[in-house]
Design an enzyme around this catalytic site. Structure first.
Site, PDB file in Angstrom:
ATOM      1  N   THR A 204       0.832  -1.200   0.000  1.00 15.05           N
ATOM      2  CA  THR A 204       0.000   0.000   0.000  1.00 15.05           C
ATOM      3  C   THR A 204       0.867   1.250   0.000  1.00 15.05           C
ATOM      4  O   THR A 204       1.995   1.238   0.506  1.00 15.05           O
ATOM      5  CB  THR A 204      -0.957   0.027   1.210  1.00 15.05           C
ATOM      6  OG1 THR A 204      -1.780   1.197   1.138  1.00 15.05           O
ATOM      7  CG2 THR A 204      -0.182   0.030   2.526  1.00 15.05           C
ATOM      8  N   ARG A 205       0.326   2.315  -0.592  1.00 14.54           N
ATOM      9  CA  ARG A 205       0.958   3.630  -0.521  1.00 14.54           C
ATOM     10  C   ARG A 205      -0.043   4.658   0.021  1.00 14.54           C
ATOM     11  O   ARG A 205       0.201   5.851  -0.042  1.00 14.54           O
ATOM     12  CB  ARG A 205       1.472   4.060  -1.900  1.00 14.54           C
ATOM     13  CG  ARG A 205       0.413   4.238  -2.947  1.00 14.54           C
ATOM     14  CD  ARG A 205       0.966   4.820  -4.238  1.00 14.54           C
ATOM     15  NE  ARG A 205       0.084   5.831  -4.772  1.00 14.54           N
ATOM     16  CZ  ARG A 205      -0.992   5.593  -5.518  1.00 14.54           C
ATOM     17  NH1 ARG A 205      -1.313   4.351  -5.813  1.00 14.54           N
ATOM     18  NH2 ARG A 205      -1.734   6.587  -5.946  1.00 14.54           N
TER      19      ARG A 205
ATOM     20  N   HIS B  19      -8.014   1.648   6.034  1.00 16.29           N
ATOM     21  CA  HIS B  19      -9.250   1.810   6.779  1.00 16.29           C
ATOM     22  C   HIS B  19      -9.853   0.427   7.051  1.00 16.29           C
ATOM     23  O   HIS B  19      -9.206  -0.598   6.851  1.00 16.29           O
ATOM     24  CB  HIS B  19     -10.206   2.707   6.003  1.00 16.29           C
ATOM     25  CG  HIS B  19      -9.624   4.060   5.694  1.00 16.29           C
ATOM     26  ND1 HIS B  19      -9.451   5.025   6.653  1.00 16.29           N
ATOM     27  CD2 HIS B  19      -9.133   4.582   4.532  1.00 16.29           C
ATOM     28  CE1 HIS B  19      -8.906   6.100   6.101  1.00 16.29           C
ATOM     29  NE2 HIS B  19      -8.695   5.860   4.824  1.00 16.29           N
TER      30      HIS B  19
ATOM     31  N   HIS C 140      -9.670  -2.285   4.335  1.00 19.68           N
ATOM     32  CA  HIS C 140      -8.358  -2.895   4.133  1.00 19.68           C
ATOM     33  C   HIS C 140      -8.066  -3.930   5.220  1.00 19.68           C
ATOM     34  O   HIS C 140      -7.485  -4.992   4.946  1.00 19.68           O
ATOM     35  CB  HIS C 140      -7.271  -1.817   4.139  1.00 19.68           C
ATOM     36  CG  HIS C 140      -7.467  -0.757   3.116  1.00 19.68           C
ATOM     37  ND1 HIS C 140      -8.018   0.472   3.418  1.00 19.68           N
ATOM     38  CD2 HIS C 140      -7.217  -0.743   1.777  1.00 19.68           C
ATOM     39  CE1 HIS C 140      -8.075   1.203   2.315  1.00 19.68           C
ATOM     40  NE2 HIS C 140      -7.602   0.493   1.307  1.00 19.68           N
TER      41      HIS C 140
ATOM     42  N   ARG D 145      -6.746  -4.400  -7.825  1.00 15.95           N
ATOM     43  CA  ARG D 145      -7.284  -3.900  -9.088  1.00 15.95           C
ATOM     44  C   ARG D 145      -6.476  -2.665  -9.483  1.00 15.95           C
ATOM     45  O   ARG D 145      -6.273  -1.763  -8.689  1.00 15.95           O
ATOM     46  CB  ARG D 145      -8.766  -3.537  -8.890  1.00 15.95           C
ATOM     47  CG  ARG D 145      -9.500  -3.128 -10.146  1.00 15.95           C
ATOM     48  CD  ARG D 145     -10.943  -2.793  -9.812  1.00 15.95           C
ATOM     49  NE  ARG D 145     -11.723  -2.480 -11.005  1.00 15.95           N
ATOM     50  CZ  ARG D 145     -11.749  -1.285 -11.588  1.00 15.95           C
ATOM     51  NH1 ARG D 145     -11.038  -0.294 -11.086  1.00 15.95           N
ATOM     52  NH2 ARG D 145     -12.490  -1.094 -12.675  1.00 15.95           N
TER      53      ARG D 145
END
Length: 527
Positions: A152-153, A157, A160, A246
């Site tokens: 992740t970047r 929340h 996730h 995605r």
């Protein structure tokens, strides 16, 4: 140096570089889809006398410490258009890495092997920084044999958390939250804020299920190739499974408004090499909230007609800016608290009012009046940067060439950006005759708070007629050279937020017009 890019042992030489561009493999056949290069300029080559077989000491530019010795194999000039087209799929400058490649990467690459001296020193979040060997040892100590890594970047929340827990449950694995904390996409939330968010999220996992480790990687936003690269890196760090989302590492839309990559191109490319990768790919499932049952479910498993709720990234930013409610079904209060600390509502943010116009156009009078009004308003400190004061205090050694004028405006922009970041109201009133310099100031300030370009569009005749100091008279007589409006151009802005004219409006009316705009955008007044 630490094995994160294994099997690489240094910066790619020309044969490896070309093989990666053409075949996603090193010359020896090992899978590797992204070029890892050391760029130098022609002057670097001459000054440092770079040549094959020469050994060069590499230093950390932050603290000048010795990092490694590079043994040069070759020096070559890449075709940047070919690199952009093959690695990123297009030579479109709307792609941040294509733009970076052409505007910042130097014209030559140096290939060669690396001998480590000392790892780079980090001062932030040291407890969460692991080398691949350290992280693999950490997993071994915890008796973790199956680890699913999450790239992740962005902040994380509830969706996730549910996604990663679901992936772990299905694969009977533990979770590695492995965020990138190097260079990411322009406009992304800074890594300091994001890591505090991840720290706030970790207690929401069952005890012993998940761990947090930071990846000091510069993202390329390279879509499918980057997804394959990320999988290789996570395998090196000890993960057995890797979640691919995605449009993984997608930069958004190109200059024609079309996505650079298809939504599932990354999953397809990584799937093509799944046997060779030795890491199992976990396709990302879009998680959606169902209010009736107070749970998150994959969108493709939700019965038709079921009510769902979601908050987009754009909507989240709007709510943060306006200090609006962010529901607990979307994110945890501890996470929202961190985001609000770094992204306060506009009533708590700084802003800059940047005036531009001819000398004696009335911008100084407006700026002084606004300083009084904003001081009366209260809530933040107010700084006034008048053109003549800045010239005497910050730029006294500069002349009036275009380069010198741009340097002066750049200094005003730097000071204004720092004050804006600190939450102040800044009123800057230089002449600022050139559009490119104004654009650079806007770019520097907008990342920290509000920016308003105000064109004080007084006719030149009005400015000359009301010039009690006789400056224009001296310029017209040739006693002052390079004077804006006389023998030096003024590029009138086409992108001003407000255009005012003191030859037709009172100072009070102009100030009220500006105050109304600030109130509309939420920078002053209660909401």
């Amino acid at each position: 140096m630490n094995g994160g890019f294994s099997p690489l042992e240094g910066f790619m030489n020309q044969s490896d570089y070309q093989s990666v561009l053409n075949d996603l493999r090193l010359k020896n056949g090992c899978l590797f889809p992204i070029p890892i290069t050391l760029d130098v300029s022609e002057s670097d080559i001459k000054i440092l006398e770079l040549a094959p077989n020469k050994r060069i000491l590499l230093r950390d530019p932050r603290i000048d410490s010795k990092l490694a010795i590079l043994t040069i194999q070759d020096i070559y000039r890449p075709d940047k258009i070919e690199e952009a087209t093959k690695v990123f799929g297009d030579n479109d400058f709307a792609h941040p890495s294509v733009k970076y490649l052409h505007n910042h990467v130097k014209e030559y690459y140096v290939g060669g092997t690396i001998e480590a001296i000392q790892a780079p020193i980090h001062y932030d979040y040291i407890a969460h920084r692991y080398t691949p060997a350290e992280l693999r040892a950490h997993f071994k100590k915890l008796n973790w044999t199956r680890v699913v890594a999450f790239q992740t970047r962005n902040p994380m929340h509830r969706a996730h958390r549910e996604l990663t827990v679901r992936a772990a449950r299905i694969r009977q694995a533990n979770v590695l939250i492995h965020p990138v904390v190097g260079l990411t996409k322009p406009g992304d939330i800074d890594h300091y804020t994001r890591v505090r968010v991840y720290q706030a999220l970790m207690p929401k996992y069952p005890n012993g299920m998940a761990t947090l480790s930071l990846l000091p990687l510069a993202m390329r936003m390279g879509g499918p190739r980057e997804a394959l690269w990320h999988a290789i890196i996570r395998k090196n760090f000890g993960a057995t499974h890797f979640i691919i989302g995605r449009d993984h590492a997608g930069p958004g839309k190109n200059s024609k408004g079309v996505d650079f990559y298809g939504p599932y191109d990354a999953q397809a490319l990584v799937g093509k090499y799944k046997d060779e990768l030795q890491i199992e790919v976990v396709p990302f499932q879009m998680m959606t909230y169902i209010p009736e049952s107070d749970e998150y479910m994959p969108i493709d498993e939700i019965p038709k007609g079921t009510q769902t709720l979601n908050i987009s990234g754009t909507e989240l930013r709007r709510r943060l800016r306006g200090g609006l409610h962010i529901p607990e079904w979307f994110s945890y209060p501890d996470v929202v608290k961190v985001l609000r600390e770094t992204h306060p509502p506009r009533s708590k943010q700084g802003f800059t009012l940047f005036f531009t116009g001819y000398y004696n156009s009335g911008k100084d009078l407006i700026a002084k009046a606004l300083q009084v009004i904003l001081n009366e308003q209260g809530g933040r400190s107010v700084s006034l940067l008048l053109g003549e004061i800045v010239r005497s205090e910050l730029s006294s050694e500069l002349g009036f060439t275009k380069k010198a004028r741009d340097q002066n405006i750049g200094r005003i922009g730097f000071v204004s950006a720092e004050l804006t970041k600190a939450g102040a109201a800044v009123i800057a009133a230089p002449i600022a005759p050139y559009a490119d310099a104004r654009a650079h100031v806007k770019q520097a300030i907008e990342q920290y708070g509000g920016f308003y370009l105000i064109h004080v569009n007084s006719p030149l005749e009005f400015c000359i007629a009301n010039d009690r100091k006789g400056i224009y008279k001296k310029a017209q007589a040739g006693e002052i050279k390079g004077f804006t409006g006389i023998d030096d151009p003024y590029e009138a802005p086409t992108d001003a937020d407000i255009v005012v004219d003191p030859s037709k409006q009172s100072i009070s009316d102009i100030c009220h017009q500006i105050v109304l705009l600030l109130e509309k955008d939420g920078y002053i007044g209660e909401r």
